[in-house]
Design a protein around this motif. Structure first.
Motif, mmCIF file in Angstrom:
data_model
loop_
_atom_site.group_PDB
_atom_site.id
_atom_site.type_symbol
_atom_site.label_atom_id
_atom_site.label_comp_id
_atom_site.label_asym_id
_atom_site.label_seq_id
_atom_site.Cartn_x
_atom_site.Cartn_y
_atom_site.Cartn_z
ATOM 1 N N TYR A 1 -7.059 -3.163 6.618
ATOM 2 C CA TYR A 1 -7.407 -1.695 7.239
ATOM 3 C C TYR A 1 -6.451 -1.982 8.652
ATOM 4 O O TYR A 1 -6.149 -0.917 9.037
ATOM 5 C CB TYR A 1 -8.823 -1.675 7.253
ATOM 6 C CG TYR A 1 -9.535 -1.237 6.247
ATOM 7 C CD1 TYR A 1 -9.270 0.092 5.727
ATOM 8 C CD2 TYR A 1 -10.290 -2.153 5.406
ATOM 9 C CE1 TYR A 1 -9.813 0.438 4.652
ATOM 10 C CE2 TYR A 1 -10.664 -1.763 4.133
ATOM 11 C CZ TYR A 1 -10.626 -0.531 3.722
ATOM 12 O OH TYR A 1 -11.215 0.025 2.483
ATOM 13 N N SER A 2 -6.260 -3.134 9.153
ATOM 14 C CA SER A 2 -5.253 -2.940 10.170
ATOM 15 C C SER A 2 -3.967 -2.601 9.759
ATOM 16 O O SER A 2 -3.097 -2.011 10.468
ATOM 17 C CB SER A 2 -5.079 -4.356 10.976
ATOM 18 O OG SER A 2 -4.579 -5.152 10.171
ATOM 19 N N ALA A 3 -3.533 -2.931 8.556
ATOM 20 C CA ALA A 3 -2.290 -2.407 8.051
ATOM 21 C C ALA A 3 -2.245 -0.888 8.034
ATOM 22 O O ALA A 3 -1.136 -0.167 8.497
ATOM 23 C CB ALA A 3 -1.941 -2.935 6.662
ATOM 24 N N VAL A 4 -3.383 -0.234 7.540
ATOM 25 C CA VAL A 4 -3.342 1.260 7.656
ATOM 26 C C VAL A 4 -3.361 1.639 8.824
ATOM 27 O O VAL A 4 -2.673 2.759 9.058
ATOM 28 C CB VAL A 4 -4.466 1.408 6.832
ATOM 29 C CG1 VAL A 4 -4.672 2.857 6.906
ATOM 30 C CG2 VAL A 4 -4.690 0.886 5.212
ATOM 31 N N LEU B 1 0.981 -1.053 0.061
ATOM 32 C CA LEU B 1 0.220 -0.075 -0.112
ATOM 33 C C LEU B 1 0.707 1.084 -0.017
ATOM 34 O O LEU B 1 0.436 2.322 -0.642
ATOM 35 C CB LEU B 1 -0.974 0.049 1.086
ATOM 36 C CG LEU B 1 -2.084 -0.967 1.269
ATOM 37 C CD1 LEU B 1 -2.960 -0.797 2.363
ATOM 38 C CD2 LEU B 1 -2.929 -0.991 0.011
ATOM 39 N N LEU B 2 1.940 1.216 0.677
ATOM 40 C CA LEU B 2 3.080 2.456 0.991
ATOM 41 C C LEU B 2 3.307 2.644 -0.591
ATOM 42 O O LEU B 2 3.721 3.975 -0.648
ATOM 43 C CB LEU B 2 3.938 1.984 1.916
ATOM 44 C CG LEU B 2 3.383 2.217 3.349
ATOM 45 C CD1 LEU B 2 4.747 1.936 4.279
ATOM 46 C CD2 LEU B 2 2.912 3.734 3.474
ATOM 47 N N LYS B 3 3.610 1.805 -1.465
ATOM 48 C CA LYS B 3 4.028 2.357 -2.835
ATOM 49 C C LYS B 3 3.040 2.718 -3.751
ATOM 50 O O LYS B 3 3.476 3.243 -4.852
ATOM 51 C CB LYS B 3 4.658 0.852 -3.336
ATOM 52 C CG LYS B 3 5.811 0.102 -2.725
ATOM 53 C CD LYS B 3 6.476 -0.913 -3.405
ATOM 54 C CE LYS B 3 5.818 -2.176 -3.389
ATOM 55 N NZ LYS B 3 6.199 -3.487 -3.919
ATOM 56 N N LEU B 4 1.929 2.639 -3.277
ATOM 57 C CA LEU B 4 0.879 3.335 -4.059
ATOM 58 C C LEU B 4 0.637 4.689 -3.874
ATOM 59 O O LEU B 4 -0.050 5.043 -2.652
ATOM 60 C CB LEU B 4 -0.403 2.732 -4.193
ATOM 61 C CG LEU B 4 -0.071 1.082 -4.371
ATOM 62 C CD1 LEU B 4 -1.491 0.103 -3.883
ATOM 63 C CD2 LEU B 4 0.319 0.669 -5.779
ATOM 64 N N LEU C 1 -3.380 6.889 3.100
ATOM 65 C CA LEU C 1 -3.391 5.604 2.787
ATOM 66 C C LEU C 1 -4.490 4.988 2.910
ATOM 67 O O LEU C 1 -4.805 3.883 2.311
ATOM 68 C CB LEU C 1 -2.322 5.023 3.921
ATOM 69 C CG LEU C 1 -1.694 3.690 3.623
ATOM 70 C CD1 LEU C 1 -0.742 3.664 2.512
ATOM 71 C CD2 LEU C 1 -0.926 3.183 4.968
ATOM 72 N N VAL C 2 -5.429 5.536 3.830
ATOM 73 C CA VAL C 2 -6.875 4.838 3.641
ATOM 74 C C VAL C 2 -7.610 5.163 2.606
ATOM 75 O O VAL C 2 -8.338 4.244 2.079
ATOM 76 C CB VAL C 2 -7.428 5.448 4.944
ATOM 77 C CG1 VAL C 2 -8.105 6.796 4.822
ATOM 78 C CG2 VAL C 2 -8.806 4.552 5.462
ATOM 79 N N ASP C 3 -7.529 6.195 1.690
ATOM 80 C CA ASP C 3 -8.002 6.432 0.651
ATOM 81 C C ASP C 3 -7.511 5.330 -0.597
ATOM 82 O O ASP C 3 -8.246 4.658 -1.255
ATOM 83 C CB ASP C 3 -7.604 7.867 0.048
ATOM 84 C CG ASP C 3 -8.419 8.661 0.562
ATOM 85 O OD1 ASP C 3 -9.315 8.559 1.352
ATOM 86 O OD2 ASP C 3 -7.737 9.857 0.491
ATOM 87 N N VAL C 4 -6.294 5.160 -0.582
ATOM 88 C CA VAL C 4 -5.546 4.101 -1.196
ATOM 89 C C VAL C 4 -6.142 2.558 -0.978
ATOM 90 O O VAL C 4 -6.570 2.056 -1.980
ATOM 91 C CB VAL C 4 -3.968 4.041 -1.206
ATOM 92 C CG1 VAL C 4 -3.524 2.623 -1.526
ATOM 93 C CG2 VAL C 4 -3.251 5.072 -1.692
ATOM 94 N N HIS D 1 -5.751 6.548 -7.556
ATOM 95 C CA HIS D 1 -5.926 6.310 -9.143
ATOM 96 C C HIS D 1 -4.618 5.432 -9.111
ATOM 97 O O HIS D 1 -5.076 4.203 -9.918
ATOM 98 C CB HIS D 1 -5.522 7.484 -9.981
ATOM 99 C CG HIS D 1 -6.646 8.614 -9.869
ATOM 100 N ND1 HIS D 1 -7.958 8.393 -10.293
ATOM 101 C CD2 HIS D 1 -6.541 9.766 -9.156
ATOM 102 C CE1 HIS D 1 -8.646 9.536 -9.972
ATOM 103 N NE2 HIS D 1 -8.051 10.341 -9.322
ATOM 104 N N VAL D 2 -3.510 5.589 -8.809
ATOM 105 C CA VAL D 2 -2.353 4.545 -8.988
ATOM 106 C C VAL D 2 -2.963 3.223 -8.242
ATOM 107 O O VAL D 2 -2.578 2.270 -8.831
ATOM 108 C CB VAL D 2 -1.104 5.152 -8.288
ATOM 109 C CG1 VAL D 2 -0.224 3.921 -8.297
ATOM 110 C CG2 VAL D 2 -0.701 6.591 -8.880
ATOM 111 N N ALA D 3 -3.801 3.323 -7.404
ATOM 112 C CA ALA D 3 -4.080 2.123 -6.426
ATOM 113 C C ALA D 3 -4.855 1.306 -7.283
ATOM 114 O O ALA D 3 -5.073 -0.011 -7.375
ATOM 115 C CB ALA D 3 -4.658 2.442 -5.188
#
Lengths: 398, 431
Positions: free
Chosen positions: A337-340, A253-256, A310-313, A260-262
Motif C-alpha cells: 500500500y505504500s507503493a500505491v 501494479l501499474l500494469k494491471l 490503483l488502490v482497487d487493484v 479483474h485483471v489484477a
C-alpha cells in the motif's frame, strides 16, 4: 548471556552481557549484532514500537519530524517542546545544501536510477560538510539531524532533475514532507497529502536491524564519516530484496488495468509458484498492523483525489493472495500500500526507494549513533573451505 | 557446522562486533592468525609477492585459479580497455572542495561512475562478473585523479605500455616510477588484495546480499574502509612515525595530543556544531610536504631516544598505537613482514632513513611490552613507509589500500551471490 537464544530477532531482555551464545544460521540468522533501545518488533503481535511507543499510534498522531526526534534523541516531542523546536528548525534549515551538490546531481544523466543520483549527491555533500582534518581527528561527528533534512532536499532535487524541472528553492519553512511534495509535484501539497507522506515515513522510520541499518552500522563501526554510512545504506536499500521491493510493487501494479485483471494476474502468479511482491515477511506470520492503517489512509486519499483504480487493484491482489496464503502466514506487507500511496503522491516507481529512504534514515541515524556510543568494529570470521596450500606455477607451466 | 549453501544451524558464542562469529564458508582466503600466515586460494602470500603481479593476483582471488595464457590475455586486455573512466566521473571534482579528504572525493567520483557502468541495472550473475575489471581499472584512474586534485593538478591520461601498478603511479605522480618503486608498490597491492571478512568486506557483502550490483557493494566497502579504525589507520600510523622522525619533543607532543583525541573519539560520538573551515588541514599538509628536508637535519640518536621515551610513556598511558594490533593476527602480520624490506630500501634510498629507524624503535618498544598480549605491527604501520618515499601525499595513503582490497570484496560477493540469503542479523531490545 549463557542461555541459548533460538531466534535473536526481536529478542527482549532487561540486559545483555557479551559474549552471547545463540543459534545461528545462514545470512546471520539468529545472530545478535547489538543491543538497542531504539525500536522493537514484536513478532508475536506483529507490532513495532519506537522507543516503546507503538508505531501505529505514532503514525496517527505525530509527524515524521516528531518521530525522528523520538528515535534519534529518545524523547517525546510534546514533552520537550523547546528542544524539539530546535531540532525541527535544524532539520528544516539543513535543506539549504551547497549549490554545487545540486549541480553534481543535475549533471548526471536524467535516466539514471534515482537512488544512484541520490547516492552521488550524498557523497558529494560529505565533501562539503567535513574537511580532511575534521574527517579524521575528533571533530568528526554525526551531523545526524542535518542528514535527515539534507537527504529530503536531495530526493526532491533528484525528482526535479528527472522531470526536467529547474532546481528547487528550499527557502520555505514548511515541514520536510510538505517541502518534498512541493519539490516533486511543483505545486503546494494539500494538508492531506502531507499528512499521508508523514505517515508513510513514520512507518518506514525503523524496522529492526534491516540491511540498510546494519550496513550503516558496519560502516559506522569503522568510524567512517556519517555521509558514507548513508551512501552505504542507500546501496543496501536499493537491492531488489530490500527497498527495491516497493519500486517493483508499483511497477507491477501499474500494469494491471483493473481489479479483474489484477485478480487474474495474482492467480496466475500463484499458480506458477511465483512470489508476488508486497507480500510476506521474514518476521511476521500474522497481519502487520501498519498495513491496515496505511490501507485505510490510502483509500481515503484515493477517494478524495478521485483516483481509485490503483488502490482497487491493490486490494484485489491482496484479496486473491490472502484468500489462498493467509493460513500459511503470508499477508500483505507495508510495501504493497505504500507503493500505491507514493503513486498518489506523484511518484513514479523508480522514485519509490528514494522516498522510502527519507523515512528510513531516521532509524538508521538513531541506530548507528547508539552503536557508536559503545563502538566495536564489526569483524566476524569465516570457515576456510578452499584449496590446501599449493605452490605458485609460472604461466608457461599452467 | 554453518554453511551458506544449506540451512544448517549451529550454536555459536561471540562477542561485540561479532568477534569470533563464523559467518560461513569461503574458498577465497585463509588467515592463520596464530602462525601469522595468509593464503589466497591456497597460494602462500610470500610466493605471490615474489613471483606474481597485482593483475594476476586479482584474477586469482576472484576466479579461484591462476589464469592460463589465454585467460591472462583476455583479463589484461579488459583491464587496459577500461582505463579511461567516464568523463563525468572525473568532472565531478570541479564541484568539490579541494580540502575534502581525498577518499571522500574519490568515493564521490565512484558514486558518479556507478551511474555510468554499462548495463548497470542488471544484477544477474553473468552481468556481475563483467564488472570486476571495469571497477578495478576505473577506480585506479579515479583514485589517481583524486590524488592529483589534492595538488590542484588535472588528471593524466593512462600510458598503454605500463602495467596496473606502474600506470597508477604514473597517473598519480605525474612521473614514471622506477622499476624498484613499481615493484614495492605492486607488492603493497598484492599483500592487501584480500583479507577475509573485515568490516569493509562485510559491508560489501551485506549490500550484495540485498540483490544490489557489484559497484554498490564496492561503494559500501569503501565506506567502512574510509573509517579511521580501518583504512585510515595507515595514515594515522604514518603521521605518528613522521612526527616522531621530526625529532623535537614539541613536534611529538603535538602529535600525541592529536593522537589522544583520536583515541578518545574512537568510542564517543557526540554532536557538535560543524566547522567547515579547514585551515588546520592545509597547515598540516604543508608541514608534511616540507618534512623530508627537515628529517635529515635532526640528530638521529636524539630522535630515536625521544621516540623510544615517548612510546614508553604512551604505553604506560594505555595509548592504542595506530598500525599495531589486529583482531585476527596475534603474532607478526605476514603482510607487514613482506613489505618491511621494501620500505627500508626505499626510505634509505630517498634519504628518509630516520623514518625507518623510528619505525623500528616504536615497533620494538610496543612489541616488547604488548607482544606477549598478541599486539604486533600490522600492515597499516608499514604501507605508509612505502608510499611516502614514492611521493604520494599522506592523506592519500588509504587509497592504494582501497584499490587493492576491493578485489577481495568482489571475490567474496561473487562467491556469495549464487547461494546467498539476505544477511539480516537481529538485535536485542533492552527496555
Amino acid at each position: 548471556m549463557n542461555k541459548t537464544i533460538t531466534s535473536a530477532y526481536n529478542w527482549r531482555e532487561p540486559s545483555l552481557t557479551w559474549p552471547v551464545t545463540t543459534e545461528t544460521g545462514p545470512g546471520m540468522e539468529g545472530v545478535i549484532a547489538c543491543e538497542t533501545r531504539v525500536a522493537w518488533v514484536d513478532p508475536a503481535g506483529g507490532g513495532i514500537y519506537y522507543r516503546g511507543v507503538p508505531a501505529v499510534d505514532l503514525a496517527r498522531t505525530q509527524t515524521y519530524e516528531q518521530v525522528a526526534f523520538l528515535l534519534i534523541e529518545g524523547k517525546q516531542a510534546d514533552e520537550h517542546p523547546d528542544e524539539f523546536a530546535g531540532f525541527r528548525d535544524r532539520l528544516r534549515e539543513a535543506r539549504r545544501i551547497p549549490a554545487p551538490v545540486v549541480d553534481v546531481v543535475r549533471n548526471l544523466p536524467r535516466d539514471t536510477h534515482p537512488t544512484r543520483l541520490l547516492r552521488a549527491g550524498v557523497s558529494a555533500l560529505g565533501c562539503f560538510m567535513m574537511s580532511s582534518d575534521e574527517d579524521r581527528y575528533g571533530t568528526r561527528h554525526w551531523q545526524d539531524l542535518e542528514i535527515v533534512g539534507q537527504l529530503t532536499r536531495l530526493v526532491g532535487e533528484v525528482a526535479r532533475h528527472r522531470r526536467g524541472l529547474p532546481a528547487g528553492d528550499p527557502a520555505c519553512d514548511c515541514s520536510l514532507a510538505a517541502g518534498l511534495l512541493e519539490a516533486i509535484n511543483d505545486r503546494e501539497p494539500t494538508p492531506e497529502e502531507t499528512a499521508r507522506l508523514d505517515m508513510a515515513w513514520v512507518f518506514y522510520a525503523d524496522h529492526g536491524l534491516d540491511a540498510p541499518a546494519f550496513t550503516g552500522m558496519v560502516v559506522g563501526s569503522a568510524l567512517a564519516d556519517p555521509y558514507y554510512n548513508i551512501v552505504a545504506g542507500l546501496s543496501a536499500l536499493r537491492g531488489a530484496k530490500q527497498g527495491g521491493t516497493g519500486e517493483y510493487v508499483l511497477h507491477e501494479l501499474l500494469k494491471l488495468r483493473d481489479p479483474h485483471v489484477a485478480r487474474a494476474w495474482a492467480r496466475g502468479m500463484l499458480a506458477q509458484g511465483w512470489r508476488i511482491p508486497g507480500f510476506g515477511h521474514r518476521l511476521y506470520r500474522q497481519p502487520d498492523p501498519r498495513v491496515e492503517e496505511i490501507k485505510q489512509q490510502v483509500r481515503a486519499l484515493a477517494d478524495q483525489k478521485g483516483q481509485k483504480m490503483l488502490v482497487d487493484v491493490a486490494e484485489a491482489v491482496e484479496d486473491e493472495v490472502t484468500s489462498r496464503l493467509a493460513q500459511k502466514g503470508v499477508h500483505a506487507n507495508i510495501n504493497l500500500y505504500s507503493a500505491v500511496l507514493f503513486h498518489l503522491l506523484g511518484s513514479e516507481p523508480e522514485m519509490v526507494p528514494c522516498l522510502y529512504a527519507v523515512g528510513r534514515v531516521a532509524g538508521m541515524v538513531a541506530r548507528v549513533r547508539e552503536y557508536l556510543a559503545h563502538n566495536r568494529l564489526f569483524r566476524p570470521l569465516e570457515i576456510y573451505a578452499g584449496p590446501e596450500e599449493r605452490s605458485y606455477v609460472p604461466m608457461e607451466a599452467r | 557446522m554453518i554453511g551458506t549453501k544449506d540451512r544448517t544451524i549451529d550454536t555459536q558464542t561471540y562477542g561485540r562486533g561479532l568477534e569470533g562469529l563464523r559467518f560461513g564458508e569461503t574458498t577465497v582466503g585463509r588467515i592463520d592468525g596464530r602462525a601469522g600466515r595468509l593464503w589466497y586460494r591456497g597460494y602462500p602470500l610470500e610466493q605471490l609477492c615474489e613471483q606474481s603481479n597485482f593483475e594476476e593476483v586479482a584474477y586469482l582471488v576472484m576466479h579461484g585459479e591462476l589464469p592460463n595464457r589465454a585467460e591472462w590475455d583476455a583479463w589484461d586486455r579488459e583491464l587496459r580497455a577500461w582505463r579511461t573512466p567516464p568523463r563525468d566521473a572525473l568532472a565531478v571534482l570541479q564541484w568539490l572542495p579541494t580540502d575534502a579528504h581525498p577518499l571522500m572525493q574519490y568515493r564521490t567520483m565512484l558514486s558518479v561512475a556507478a551511474c555510468m557502468m554499462p548495463d548497470l541495472e542488471n544484477t544477474r550473475l553473468d552481468a556481475q562478473w563483467q564488472r570486476p575489471a571495469r571497477i578495478l581499472a576505473w577506480t585506479a584512474a579515479l583514485a589517481a585523479a583524486a590524488i592529483r586534485h589534492l595538488k590542484g593538478q588535472p588528471p593524466l591520461p593512462p600510458k598503454e605500455h605500463l602495467g596496473f601498478a606502474a600506470n597508477f603511479l604514473w597517473q598519480a605522480l605525474g612521473r614514471e616510477a622506477s622499476e624498484e618503486e613499481c615493484r614495492a608498490f605492486e607488492v603493497s597491492l598484492i599483500v592487501q588484495a584480500e583479507h577475509g571478512l573485515h568490516a569493509a568486506a562485510l559491508g560489501a557483502l551485506l549490500v550484495i546480499s540485498t540483490g544490489a550490483d557489484l559497484g554498490g557493494a564496492v561503494l559500501a566497502g569503501m565506506g567502512a574502509l574510509s573509517g579511521k579504525l580501518h583504512g585510515g589507520a595507515n595514515q594515522d600510523a604514518f603521521e605518528m612515525f613522521h612526527a616522531l622522525s621530526l625529532g623535537g619533543p614539541g613536534r611529538a607532543q603535538g602529535f600525541s595530543e592529536k593522537a589522544d583525541r583520536v583515541q578518545n573519539d574512537g568510542t564517543a560520538a557526540g554532536v557538535e556544531s560543524r566547522n567547515p573551515t579547514s585551515g588546520a588541514s592545509r597547515a598540516n599538509q604543508a608541514r608534511q610536504e616540507g618534512a623530508p628536508g627537515l628529517s635529515e637535519k635532526v640528530d638521529t640518536t636524539a630522535v630515536l631516544d625521544h621516540a623510544r621515551a615517548w612510546t614508553r610513556r604512551k604505553l604506560e598511558e594505555g595509548f592504542r598505537f595506530p598500525g599495531f594490533g589486529h583482531r585476527v593476527y596475534k603474532t607478526h602480520d605476514p603482510r607487514a613482514r613482506a613489505l618491511e624490506p621494501l620500505a627500508e630500501r626505499m626510505l634509505r634510498a630517498t634519504g628518509h632513513g630516520v623514518l625507518w629507524e623510528v619505525y623500528g624503535a616504536v615497533k620494538h618498544e610496543v612489541e616488547a611490552k604488548l607482544g606477549p598480549r598478541g599486539i604486533f605491527a600490522n600492515v597499516d604501520a608499514v604501507t605508509g613507509l612505502v608510499y611516502h618515499p614514492l611521493g604520494l601525499p599522506t592523506a592519500s595513503f588509504p587509497i592504494p589500500f582501497a584499490l587493492a582490497i576491493q578485489t577481495g570484496w568482489m571475490a567474496h560477493c561473487l562467491e556469495y551471490i549464487p547461494s546467498g540469503r539476505m544477511i539480516e542479523p537481529g538485535s536485542v531490545y533492552l527496555g
